[in-house]
Every structure is written in C-alpha cells, then in structure tokens.
Design a protein around this motif. Structure first.
Motif, PDB file in Angstrom:
ATOM      1  N   LEU A 105       0.829  -1.199   0.000  1.00  0.00           N
ATOM      2  CA  LEU A 105       0.000   0.000   0.000  1.00  0.00           C
ATOM      3  C   LEU A 105       0.867   1.255   0.000  1.00  0.00           C
ATOM      4  CD1 LEU A 105      -2.958  -0.788   2.459  1.00  0.00           C
ATOM      5  CD2 LEU A 105      -3.031  -0.587  -0.041  1.00  0.00           C
ATOM      6  N   LEU A 106       1.964   1.217   0.739  1.00  0.00           N
ATOM      7  CA  LEU A 106       2.878   2.357   0.771  1.00  0.00           C
ATOM      8  C   LEU A 106       3.487   2.607  -0.606  1.00  0.00           C
ATOM      9  CD1 LEU A 106       4.424   4.523   2.343  1.00  0.00           C
ATOM     10  CD2 LEU A 106       6.141   2.784   2.900  1.00  0.00           C
ATOM     11  N   PHE A 107       3.963   1.536  -1.243  1.00  0.00           N
ATOM     12  CA  PHE A 107       4.558   1.682  -2.570  1.00  0.00           C
ATOM     13  C   PHE A 107       3.521   2.186  -3.578  1.00  0.00           C
ATOM     14  CE2 PHE A 107       7.859  -1.855  -1.583  1.00  0.00           C
ATOM     15  CZ  PHE A 107       8.541  -0.957  -0.788  1.00  0.00           C
ATOM     16  N   ALA A 108       2.313   1.609  -3.534  1.00  0.00           N
ATOM     17  CA  ALA A 108       1.258   2.041  -4.451  1.00  0.00           C
ATOM     18  C   ALA A 108       0.912   3.503  -4.213  1.00  0.00           C
ATOM     19  CB  ALA A 108       0.017   1.165  -4.283  1.00  0.00           C
ATOM     20  N   GLY A 109       0.856   3.898  -2.937  1.00  0.00           N
ATOM     21  CA  GLY A 109       0.531   5.283  -2.608  1.00  0.00           C
ATOM     22  C   GLY A 109       1.577   6.265  -3.084  1.00  0.00           C
ATOM     23  N   VAL A 110       2.852   5.918  -2.883  1.00  0.00           N
ATOM     24  CA  VAL A 110       3.939   6.801  -3.321  1.00  0.00           C
ATOM     25  C   VAL A 110       3.942   6.947  -4.838  1.00  0.00           C
ATOM     26  CG1 VAL A 110       6.450   7.030  -3.485  1.00  0.00           C
ATOM     27  CG2 VAL A 110       5.395   6.386  -1.314  1.00  0.00           C
ATOM     28  N   LEU A 111       3.818   5.825  -5.546  1.00  0.00           N
ATOM     29  CA  LEU A 111       3.783   5.876  -7.010  1.00  0.00           C
ATOM     30  C   LEU A 111       2.557   6.646  -7.494  1.00  0.00           C
ATOM     31  CD1 LEU A 111       4.879   2.243  -7.995  1.00  0.00           C
ATOM     32  CD2 LEU A 111       6.271   4.328  -7.970  1.00  0.00           C
ATOM     33  N   GLY A 112       1.410   6.422  -6.846  1.00  0.00           N
ATOM     34  CA  GLY A 112       0.196   7.126  -7.227  1.00  0.00           C
ATOM     35  C   GLY A 112       0.306   8.623  -6.998  1.00  0.00           C
ATOM     36  N   PHE A 113       0.933   9.025  -5.900  1.00  0.00           N
ATOM     37  CA  PHE A 113       1.131  10.447  -5.610  1.00  0.00           C
ATOM     38  C   PHE A 113       1.995  11.096  -6.691  1.00  0.00           C
ATOM     39  CE2 PHE A 113       3.678  13.822  -3.562  1.00  0.00           C
ATOM     40  CZ  PHE A 113       2.655  14.687  -3.217  1.00  0.00           C
ATOM     41  N   LEU A 115       2.274  10.095  -9.776  1.00  0.00           N
ATOM     42  CA  LEU A 115       1.483  10.164 -11.009  1.00  0.00           C
ATOM     43  C   LEU A 115       0.555  11.375 -10.993  1.00  0.00           C
ATOM     44  CD1 LEU A 115       0.586   6.388 -11.446  1.00  0.00           C
ATOM     45  CD2 LEU A 115       2.072   7.745 -12.934  1.00  0.00           C
ATOM     46  N   LEU A 116      -0.023  11.679  -9.834  1.00  0.00           N
ATOM     47  CA  LEU A 116      -0.896  12.844  -9.730  1.00  0.00           C
ATOM     48  C   LEU A 116      -0.125  14.136 -10.004  1.00  0.00           C
ATOM     49  CD1 LEU A 116      -3.052  11.929  -6.590  1.00  0.00           C
ATOM     50  CD2 LEU A 116      -3.758  11.903  -8.991  1.00  0.00           C
ATOM     51  N   ARG A 117       1.162  14.097  -9.747  1.00  0.00           N
ATOM     52  CA  ARG A 117       1.999  15.269 -10.009  1.00  0.00           C
ATOM     53  C   ARG A 117       2.634  15.231 -11.395  1.00  0.00           C
ATOM     54  NH1 ARG A 117       6.400  16.107  -5.663  1.00  0.00           N
ATOM     55  NH2 ARG A 117       6.428  18.137  -6.702  1.00  0.00           N
ATOM     56  N   GLY A 118       2.252  14.202 -12.175  1.00  0.00           N
ATOM     57  CA  GLY A 118       2.804  14.071 -13.517  1.00  0.00           C
ATOM     58  C   GLY A 118       4.229  13.568 -13.548  1.00  0.00           C
ATOM     59  N   THR A 119       4.638  12.879 -12.479  1.00  0.00           N
ATOM     60  CA  THR A 119       6.014  12.401 -12.350  1.00  0.00           C
ATOM     61  C   THR A 119       6.020  10.899 -12.072  1.00  0.00           C
ATOM     62  OG1 THR A 119       6.722  14.519 -11.434  1.00  0.00           O
ATOM     63  CG2 THR A 119       8.185  12.640 -11.059  1.00  0.00           C
ATOM     64  N   SER A 120       7.013  10.228 -12.623  1.00  0.00           N
ATOM     65  CA  SER A 120       7.188   8.812 -12.315  1.00  0.00           C
ATOM     66  C   SER A 120       8.325   8.668 -11.305  1.00  0.00           C
ATOM     67  CB  SER A 120       7.534   8.013 -13.586  1.00  0.00           C
ATOM     68  OG  SER A 120       7.929   6.696 -13.237  1.00  0.00           O
ATOM     69  N   TYR A 121       7.960   8.393 -10.041  1.00  0.00           N
ATOM     70  CA  TYR A 121       8.991   8.161  -9.034  1.00  0.00           C
ATOM     71  C   TYR A 121       9.760   6.879  -9.326  1.00  0.00           C
ATOM     72  CZ  TYR A 121       6.968  11.904  -6.192  1.00  0.00           C
ATOM     73  OH  TYR A 121       6.512  13.118  -5.724  1.00  0.00           O
ATOM     74  N   LEU A 122       9.137   5.983 -10.059  1.00  0.00           N
ATOM     75  CA  LEU A 122       9.824   4.758 -10.452  1.00  0.00           C
ATOM     76  C   LEU A 122      11.027   5.077 -11.325  1.00  0.00           C
ATOM     77  CD1 LEU A 122       9.694   1.627 -10.374  1.00  0.00           C
ATOM     78  CD2 LEU A 122       8.343   1.740 -12.473  1.00  0.00           C
ATOM     79  N   ALA A 123      10.867   6.055 -12.230  1.00  0.00           N
ATOM     80  CA  ALA A 123      11.961   6.443 -13.111  1.00  0.00           C
ATOM     81  C   ALA A 123      13.138   7.009 -12.317  1.00  0.00           C
ATOM     82  CB  ALA A 123      11.480   7.472 -14.136  1.00  0.00           C
ATOM     83  N   LEU A 124      12.848   7.687 -11.211  1.00  0.00           N
ATOM     84  CA  LEU A 124      13.908   8.305 -10.417  1.00  0.00           C
ATOM     85  C   LEU A 124      14.876   7.276  -9.841  1.00  0.00           C
ATOM     86  CD1 LEU A 124      11.861  11.035  -8.481  1.00  0.00           C
ATOM     87  CD2 LEU A 124      13.187  11.290 -10.593  1.00  0.00           C
ATOM     88  N   VAL A 125      14.379   6.065  -9.579  1.00  0.00           N
ATOM     89  CA  VAL A 125      15.224   5.046  -8.954  1.00  0.00           C
ATOM     90  C   VAL A 125      15.695   3.971  -9.926  1.00  0.00           C
ATOM     91  CG1 VAL A 125      14.185   5.379  -6.683  1.00  0.00           C
ATOM     92  CG2 VAL A 125      13.208   3.699  -8.237  1.00  0.00           C
ATOM     93  N   LEU A 132      13.904   4.522 -20.272  1.00  0.00           N
ATOM     94  CA  LEU A 132      12.677   4.523 -21.053  1.00  0.00           C
ATOM     95  C   LEU A 132      12.295   5.966 -21.381  1.00  0.00           C
ATOM     96  CD1 LEU A 132      10.382   2.055 -19.043  1.00  0.00           C
ATOM     97  CD2 LEU A 132      11.619   1.549 -21.150  1.00  0.00           C
ATOM     98  N   GLU A 133      11.479   6.105 -22.406  1.00  0.00           N
ATOM     99  CA  GLU A 133      10.892   7.408 -22.688  1.00  0.00           C
ATOM    100  C   GLU A 133       9.911   7.756 -21.562  1.00  0.00           C
ATOM    101  OE1 GLU A 133       9.031   7.262 -26.500  1.00  0.00           O
ATOM    102  OE2 GLU A 133      10.807   6.453 -27.499  1.00  0.00           O
ATOM    103  N   HIS A 134       9.619   9.052 -21.426  1.00  0.00           N
ATOM    104  CA  HIS A 134       8.738   9.505 -20.344  1.00  0.00           C
ATOM    105  C   HIS A 134       7.383   8.793 -20.400  1.00  0.00           C
ATOM    106  CE1 HIS A 134       6.818  12.139 -17.439  1.00  0.00           C
ATOM    107  NE2 HIS A 134       5.843  12.358 -18.307  1.00  0.00           N
ATOM    108  N   THR A 141       4.604   2.900 -14.463  1.00  0.00           N
ATOM    109  CA  THR A 141       4.326   3.311 -13.092  1.00  0.00           C
ATOM    110  C   THR A 141       2.860   3.107 -12.739  1.00  0.00           C
ATOM    111  OG1 THR A 141       6.108   4.958 -13.210  1.00  0.00           O
ATOM    112  CG2 THR A 141       4.487   5.214 -11.438  1.00  0.00           C
ATOM    113  N   ARG A 142       1.949   3.437 -13.669  1.00  0.00           N
ATOM    114  CA  ARG A 142       0.526   3.201 -13.420  1.00  0.00           C
ATOM    115  C   ARG A 142       0.251   1.721 -13.221  1.00  0.00           C
ATOM    116  NH1 ARG A 142      -0.285   7.411 -17.273  1.00  0.00           N
ATOM    117  NH2 ARG A 142      -0.474   5.888 -18.973  1.00  0.00           N
ATOM    118  N   ARG A 143       0.853   0.904 -14.071  1.00  0.00           N
ATOM    119  CA  ARG A 143       0.648  -0.540 -13.957  1.00  0.00           C
ATOM    120  C   ARG A 143       1.199  -1.076 -12.643  1.00  0.00           C
ATOM    121  NH1 ARG A 143       2.362  -2.751 -20.018  1.00  0.00           N
ATOM    122  NH2 ARG A 143       0.682  -1.720 -21.183  1.00  0.00           N
ATOM    123  N   LEU A 144       2.380  -0.589 -12.262  1.00  0.00           N
ATOM    124  CA  LEU A 144       3.004  -1.095 -11.048  1.00  0.00           C
ATOM    125  C   LEU A 144       2.243  -0.642  -9.805  1.00  0.00           C
ATOM    126  CD1 LEU A 144       5.370  -2.785 -10.071  1.00  0.00           C
ATOM    127  CD2 LEU A 144       6.744  -0.696  -9.904  1.00  0.00           C
TER     128      LEU A 144
END
Length: 202
Positions: A105-113, A115-125, A132-134, A141-144
């Motif tokens: 739930l924490l991981f899903a929440g962080v990734l979802g947050f 996405l709401l900001r138009g950013t992929s936190y997954l890409a950062l790590v 990958l392209e943006h 990130t949405r799928r994960l």
C-alpha cells in the motif's frame, strides 16, 4: 552514487536468504511451542523472531559490500522490524501478516502520488538501469501502482481466510513469482519505449 558490484548469487542470497530461512523455520517448528516467562510462543512467532535479526544482518552485510542500500530495502527493513517486533512482543502473528499489506500500500501510494503530479517516481530510482521514454515510465508506473494495490488486497484475503502454511507459502514463493511474472509481462512496453544507447547519448 553507484554501488560496488558483488557476485550476483551472493546478492541474491542476502536478499532472499532471510525469507527462505523464515519458511524453513516455520515449516520445521509450526507445531512447536516454547514457554518463556510463562507465555507460550508458537512456531510462527519463533520463525518471526528468527527472521528479524537475519533480515537486519543481511541488509547490513549488503550495505557493507555494495556501499549503498535502495530506499525500498530501507523501508522494507523498517516495516519488518516494526511489525515483526509487534508480533513477537504481543505474541500475535497478525501484525507480521499485515506487513506485506502495509509495504505494498505504501509503494502504491507513493507511485500514485507521483502520477498525480505528472512524475514517475519509479523512473527516479530505475532510470539508470532501464532507460525509457517519459511516456513509457508513466505507463509502467501506473501498472506497477495498480499491481502493488492488488497484492495488498490479495495478502489481506489470504492471511484472513487461509491457513498459516498457505500464507507462508504465498509470502515466500507467491509474491516473488508474482513480481517476476509482472515484469516479464512488460516486455512489449520495454521494447516500444526503451531508449537505445545511441539515442540516449544523442
């Protein structure tokens, strides 16, 4: 900062060794009971008490050998200590069984947050190891995020409705297999949005 390279088999042993040790300990002592201070502790609690220091030791050794620890490993270790410690302290296995739910739930929440900001936190790590392209990062990130949320629900269903052995099997093998299958299923996305070395340099 990039970490030092170590033998991949050693890295695998450090990351999954404590989980396998928990599985072996529970399978061996699931019907056992130990009396300490007038309180009876079952096999599940005994396996959890073994798992916590093994997880701490394995993480510290991995950090010592590689020079770095991923944020996901730090979060996982903290939740293992907190929820595992609560299970042992209160002699209540439910805390430890809820740990995967909290993690996912924490991981899903962080990734979802993100996405709401138009950013992929997954890409950062992961951008350095999997460029990958943006648009590709956003889709992945949405799928994960959805996948992590589904795992959290699945964990709750299994520990609340099935036996301890079924949950331990799920935690040890089912979760690992699910993550592996998920990323294998992203092959077409990675091919479509992957950035070649020449494109990245350009």
């Amino acid at each position: 900062m990039a970490g030092r390279k170590i033998n991949p088999w050693l890295k695998l042993a450090l990351e999954f060794g404590p989980v396998l040790a928990f599985f072996v300990a529970f399978t061996r002592f699931k019907d056992a009971h130990v009396i300490l201070g007038g309180t009876s502790y079952g096999g599940f609690i005994l396996a959890t008490a073994l798992f916590i220091p093994l997880m701490i030791a394995a993480t510290l050794v991995l950090w010592r050998l590689t020079g770095r620890i991923a944020a996901i490993q730090i979060v996982t270790l903290v939740l293992v200590i907190v929820f595992g410690g609560l299970s042992v302290w209160f002699n209540d296995e439910r805390f430890f069984k809820m740990k995967p739910t909290m993690i996912y739930l924490l991981f899903a929440g962080v990734l979802g947050f993100g996405l709401l900001r138009g950013t992929s936190y997954l890409a950062l790590v992961m951008e350095e190891v999997m460029p990958l392209e943006h648009a590709g990062w956003m889709i992945l990130t949405r799928r994960l995020a959805a996948f992590f949320a589904a795992l959290a629900v699945l964990n709750e269903v299994i520990w609340r409705t099935m036996s301890d052995q079924a949950w331990v099997n799920f935690k040890t093998f089912g979760l690992t297999a699910a993550v592996f299958v998920f990323f294998m299923a992203q092959g077409r996305l990675l091919q479509r949005y992957g950035i070649k070395d020449g494109e990245k340099d350009g």
